[in-house]
Design a protein around this motif. Structure first.
Motif, short mmCIF file in Angstrom:
data_model
loop_
_atom_site.label_atom_id
_atom_site.label_comp_id
_atom_site.label_asym_id
_atom_site.label_seq_id
_atom_site.Cartn_x
_atom_site.Cartn_y
_atom_site.Cartn_z
N PRO A 128 -8.91 38.84 -52.85
CA PRO A 128 -8.59 39.57 -51.62
C PRO A 128 -9.55 39.24 -50.47
O PRO A 128 -9.21 39.46 -49.31
CB PRO A 128 -8.72 41.05 -52.03
N TYR A 129 -10.71 38.68 -50.79
CA TYR A 129 -11.70 38.34 -49.76
C TYR A 129 -11.36 37.06 -49.01
O TYR A 129 -12.02 36.74 -48.03
CB TYR A 129 -13.10 38.24 -50.37
N ARG A 130 -10.33 36.38 -49.40
CA ARG A 130 -9.92 35.20 -48.62
C ARG A 130 -9.16 35.61 -47.37
O ARG A 130 -9.04 34.84 -46.44
CB ARG A 130 -9.12 34.23 -49.49
N PHE A 131 -8.63 36.83 -47.34
CA PHE A 131 -7.88 37.32 -46.18
C PHE A 131 -8.79 37.89 -45.11
O PHE A 131 -8.55 37.69 -43.93
CB PHE A 131 -6.86 38.38 -46.62
N ASN A 132 -9.78 38.67 -45.51
CA ASN A 132 -10.78 39.19 -44.58
C ASN A 132 -12.00 39.63 -45.38
O ASN A 132 -11.95 39.69 -46.61
CB ASN A 132 -10.23 40.30 -43.68
N ARG A 133 -13.08 39.94 -44.67
CA ARG A 133 -14.35 40.25 -45.34
C ARG A 133 -14.41 41.68 -45.87
O ARG A 133 -15.34 42.01 -46.61
CB ARG A 133 -15.52 39.99 -44.39
N ASN A 134 -13.46 42.50 -45.52
CA ASN A 134 -13.48 43.91 -45.92
C ASN A 134 -12.11 44.37 -46.43
O ASN A 134 -11.51 45.29 -45.87
CB ASN A 134 -13.91 44.77 -44.73
N PRO A 135 -11.61 43.74 -47.49
CA PRO A 135 -10.26 44.09 -47.92
C PRO A 135 -10.13 45.52 -48.46
O PRO A 135 -9.08 46.14 -48.31
CB PRO A 135 -9.94 43.06 -49.00
#
Length: 159
Positions: free
Chosen positions: A91-98
């Protein structure tokens, strides 16, 4: 003791984000009836709430297995064991705070459900507080992971 702190951290987080904040939104909105909101609003509410919770749970499971801990500090105080590895995939590939993105999405579902400016105001206040928390976490992650974290920040959005 470690397992107790970990369970306590997840329990407190769950109660705060899934129950307490929505209850505050409901109370601030004048305690409107929470049934019969219409098919469209119910669909949007369900999509946002289920999608948000799913993203948050995926993130928790992922960070436990891949990061070997939890990245959350409460304004500089360790709530649950900190991650041992910087996570940049899953999930961290989408943003730094999923996890927070999931929580904010879930709470946006509550806003649609309650359909009041007071619920929006609580959501905005929660976001502002959590944004300050994110900045605190970013300093800690910078300290813990150095250049690896800086590179990740350059390639991945905060939210």
């Amino acid at each position: 003791m470690k397992i107790f702190r970990e369970i306590l951290g997840y329990l407190i987080g769950g109660l705060l984000f899934v129950a307490l904040i929505p209850t505050i939104m409901w109370l601030a909105s004048g305690m409107p009836p929470i049934v019969h909101i219409g098919a469209l609003r119910a669909s949007i509410t369900g999509l946002l709430m289920v999608g948000g919770i799913t993203l948050s749970i995926w993130t928790i499971i992922y960070m436990k297995h891949r990061g070997k801990g939890n990245p959350m500090d409460a304004f500089g105080h360790e709530v649950a064991p900190r991650t041992q590895h910087l996570m940049t995939d899953g999930p961290y590939r989408f943003n730094r705070n999923p996890m927070l993105t999931g929580t904010l999405t879930y709470l946006a579902g509550v806003v649609v459900w309650l359909w009041s400016w007071q619920a929006v105001a609580v959501w905005v206040a929660f976001f502002a507080i959590m944004f300050i928390q994110v900045l605190s976490e970013e300093h800690r992650l910078q300290r813990d992971f150095g250049e690896e974290y800086k590179k990740y920040c350059r390639c991945t959005r905060r939210f």
